[in-house]
Every structure is written in structure tokens, then in C-alpha cells.
Enzyme design. Structure first.
Site, PDB file in Angstrom:
ATOM      1  N   ILE A 133       0.847  -1.197   0.000  1.00 56.56           N
ATOM      2  CA  ILE A 133       0.000   0.000   0.000  1.00 56.56           C
ATOM      3  C   ILE A 133       0.884   1.249   0.000  1.00 56.56           C
ATOM      4  O   ILE A 133       1.542   1.562   0.992  1.00 56.56           O
ATOM      5  CB  ILE A 133      -0.941  -0.001   1.216  1.00 56.56           C
ATOM      6  CG1 ILE A 133      -1.768  -1.301   1.240  1.00 56.56           C
ATOM      7  CG2 ILE A 133      -1.857   1.213   1.181  1.00 56.56           C
ATOM      8  CD1 ILE A 133      -2.646  -1.458   2.456  1.00 56.56           C
ATOM      9  N   GLU A 134       0.905   1.936  -1.132  1.00 54.01           N
ATOM     10  CA  GLU A 134       1.755   3.113  -1.296  1.00 54.01           C
ATOM     11  C   GLU A 134       0.945   4.296  -1.810  1.00 54.01           C
ATOM     12  O   GLU A 134      -0.262   4.199  -2.031  1.00 54.01           O
ATOM     13  CB  GLU A 134       2.898   2.788  -2.262  1.00 54.01           C
ATOM     14  CG  GLU A 134       3.772   1.612  -1.828  1.00 54.01           C
ATOM     15  CD  GLU A 134       5.009   1.458  -2.678  1.00 54.01           C
ATOM     16  OE1 GLU A 134       5.590   2.488  -3.082  1.00 54.01           O
ATOM     17  OE2 GLU A 134       5.392   0.304  -2.963  1.00 54.01           O
TER      18      GLU A 134
END
Length: 401
Positions: free
Chosen positions: A156-157
Site C-alpha cells: 500500500i503506497e
């Protein structure tokens, strides 16, 4: 922050062995063949390096396995293909894919296995395009089912990590998959500052706590954000992250280390950091000394020396002096050290003794029990119950009475 972009272009699969795969009939791997794969022990998935699957110059994984002893790889990245539909890199729909299936078949034919990772630094993520956690989970389930996967990673970026609805979809999907796919190893990987998870990373932790979700591993990516001190600065971030996890979930430090991982970058990063084999060796010793559960890196495609050695950051080589697949060797060493079973789920924290009352005035930091969860007041509040008094209460997650 673009933590995993480097300079690698998005291309159709062009592996060295691609022609041989087609000739051997492996280019049309089927779902039924994928389902026949036997799971490896957890230590191999926990050490699996990321492998950018649609890279035209990607290394032959059979050669990597033979040279290093590594048995597992994490295929990147599953993205959205114009809606709530999964596609490799957003361009190769999973439903009709044969090229990634061919890679999986060759790895499994050599006694190894793969997992898949969603997210990364580029493209649109399914959590952004799907409407609910259930819809997001269904999209990922189609990937797991097609290839018979035993491991799934949520990377998750940005910009997804800055969207509360997208994060809720991803964490909710991870929780659903964990419940509906017994034995599936689930990791959550997030970017970091030099002092642990940044503001948005903490919000990811808070979402998981509120949902009562515990992945097998919480992993930091200590690069592309001021890690000029090499392994020493990375270990500082991991230690600070341990304290964040303790504070968020109420676990002991020892239990927390056993659910904490590191996802490194080999060689030169986009932002001018340099991570040598010696840094990986130091982090390996650190991970083993602290009983960490995951040790990996981005990415397998760069695990070779450039020509010239120190050329500018490159998506196909490390830009540091190394032997072929030297960084992968550290992953294999971790796998040989690590427990063969995934870490046990930590116990839920005890419920606080103070039961919420609508007639009591609460101030910042006050803790209460309400409807199965612990809650902490964010500021002065009176009357509204924790779930409905928006913003006044922080959900600390389910507790054990």
C-alpha cells in the site's frame, strides 16, 4: 514518493526463456495446473523477493533458484484494469493471462512457488477503483484462485495510502481473504520515514486495529526517504516501527517483532541512497536476532551487476559491486533460518475496565470499553457513542473480556 518506480519501463513479458516455454507448451498454463501446486512452508514465502513479471529483461527464475537455493518469488504487481478488474501491471488482464501463468509453471516445475503482490508505486490500485472491501476481495480472490496462490501481499503506497476509502478497501479485503482462504499468508507492506511508519502509514495501522485485522506480517520499506545511513538507519526505522505497532495493537515488543518484516531495496535507489550487500548482511543478522518474520527486497530483476558497475540507477541492475544474485542469497539464508510455520496470531488486548457512559464527560486520552472494542477519546466529548460521535473517538480494536 515513488518507492518502487526506478527506471524500468512497462513492457510485455520478454523473459530469456519465453520462447522455450511456449515450445514446451508451458505458455498456456491453466488454472487447474496452478491449483495442483503444493504449498511450501511459510519460511520460503516470508523470504520471497519481489519479481517484476512484465519486465522484458527479467532474469530466468530457474537459474536464480539453482544459483541461490531460493524457492519462492513474489510477483508484482496486480493493479486495476479500468475498474474493479485485476490485471498485471494494469495491462495484462488476469482473466485471460497466459504469460504470467507460464512463469509460475516454470517455477513450480523446479520445485518452487510464487505469491502475488498488489499495489506498488505506479498505476491505479483495486482499492481505489472497487466500491467496497468485499468487491476488492473478490477481485483479488480471482487472482488467488486462478493461480492457486498460498501467499498474497498488500503493498500500500502513494497515492492510494492517502485515500481513507482505498485503505479501508485494501485492509478489509485482506481480512476477508485471510478468513476465507485458510492457510493463506497475508502481508501488509508500507513505506516509511527514518523514524518508522509515516502519518499515512499510521492511518493504515489504525484501520487494521479498528477492523480487528492482524496480518501475518507488517513490513516496512526503508528506502527512498532519507536512508543515507544504510543498514544502521534502516534498523532504527524498524525499531521505531516496533514501538508503533506495540502502541497501536497492544502487543508485547517480542510478539510484535514476530509479526514485523523488512522489504529492502538492493543497490542504488531513486533518491540516491545506496544499499550494498554488506547492508543486507547486517539487516539479516538484525532480523534473525529480533525473530522477525519476513525478510525480502525489491527486486529480483536488479540482482545483478551493471556494466559499468556504478552506472546511474537502473531498473535492470543494482549499480553496486556484487556477484550474480548475491542479494537473493540473503533471502535464501533467512528462509533456512526462519520457522517453517507462519507466526501465531497475537492475543487480543484486555478490555479496559471503564465502560462507556453517555452521561460522562471524557477528555483526550480517556479509554473506554464499548460494544466489544476499546476506544480512546481524541478530545473532550460527552454523550455521543464512540461509533457515531465522529472524530471524538479512536477505535483501538476488539478486546478480550
Amino acid at each position: 514518493m515513488s518507492t518502487r518506480s526506478l527506471s524500468r519501463p512497462r513492457k510485455a513479458l520478454g523473459l530469456v526463456a519465453a520462447a522455450a516455454l511456449v515450445a514446451a507448451g508451458l505458455g498456456t498454463a491453466t488454472a487447474s495446473a496452478a491449483h495442483a501446486a503444493t504449498a511450501l512452508t511459510a519460511n520460503w514465502y516470508e523470504s520471497a523477493p519481489y519479481y517484476y513479471t512484465l519486465d522484458s529483461s527479467a532474469p530466468n527464475l530457474g537459474q536464480v533458484m539453482s544459483a541461490t537455493g531460493e524457492k519462492a518469488f513474489l510477483l508484482a504487481f496486480v493493479l486495476a484494469d479500468g475498474g474493479c478488474t485485476p490485471a498485471w501491471d494494469g495491462t495484462d488482464p488476469v482473466s485471460s493471462d497466459t504469460q504470467v501463468a507460464a512463469v509460475i509453471s516454470t517455477v513450480r516445475a523446479d520445485g518452487g512457488d510464487v505469491g502475488a503482490s498488489e499495489g506498488g508505486a505506479n498505476g491505479t490500485k483495486l482499492g481505489q477503483d472497487c466500491s467496497t472491501p468485499a468487491a476488492t476481495a473478490a477481485a483479488y480472490q480471482s487472482v488467488i484462485s486462478k493461480y492457486g496462490l498460498h501467499y498474497f501481499d498488500f503493498d500500500i503506497e502513494e497515492p492510494e495510502i492517502e485515500s481513507s476509502s482505498a485503505v479501508a478497501n485494501e485492509i478489509g479485503a485482506a481480512q476477508i481473504l485471510q478468513a476465507e482462504d485458510p492457510g493463506l499468508i497475508v502481508s501488509i507492506t508500507i513505506p516509511t520515514a527514518t523514524t518508522g511508519a509515516n502519518y499515512f502509514g499510521q492511518l493504515v495501522l489504525d484501520q487494521a486495529a479498528a477492523d480487528g485485522f492482524v496480518p501475518d506480517d507488517w513490513s516496512l520499506m526503508p528506502f527512498d526517504n532519507g536512508f543515507t545511513g544504510g543498514a544502521a538507519s534502516q534498523q532504527t526505522a524498524l525499531t521505531d516501527f516496533n514501538a508503533q505497532l506495540v502502541s497501536t495493537f497492544g502487543w508485547s515488543s517480542a510478539v510484535t517483532w514476530n509479526h514485523e518484516g523488512v522489504s529492502q531495496m538492493n543497490g542504488s535507489s531513486d533518491t540516491g541512497e545506496t544499499f550494498e550487500p554488506a547492508d543486507f548482511a547486517s539487516n539479516l543478522s538484525f532480523a534473525e536476532a529480533h525473530n522477525m518474520s519476513r525478510y525480502t527486497f525489491w527486486d529480483e530483476n536488479r540482482d545483478r551487476e551493471c556494466n559499468p558497475v556504478n552506472e546511474a540507477v537502473n531498473g535492470d541492475c543494482s549499480s553496486v559491486a556484487q556477484s550474480a544474485y548475491q542479494f537473493t542469497g540473503y533471502d535464501a539464508s533467512f528462509a533456512k533460518w526462519a520457522p517453517t510455520s507462519a507466526p501465531a496470531a497475537p492475543p487480543k488486548p484486555a478490555c479496559v475496565s471503564t465502560v462507556f457512559s453517555a452521561t460522562t464527560v471524557y477528555t483526550q486520552g480517556n479509554e473506554v470499553y464499548y460494544d466489544g472494542d476499546n476506544w480512546t477519546a481524541n478530545y473532550w466529548t460527552e454523550g455521543g457513542t464512540p461509533p457515531t460521535d465522529y472524530g471524538a473517538w479512536k477505535n483501538d480494536g476488539p478486546c478480550a473480556a
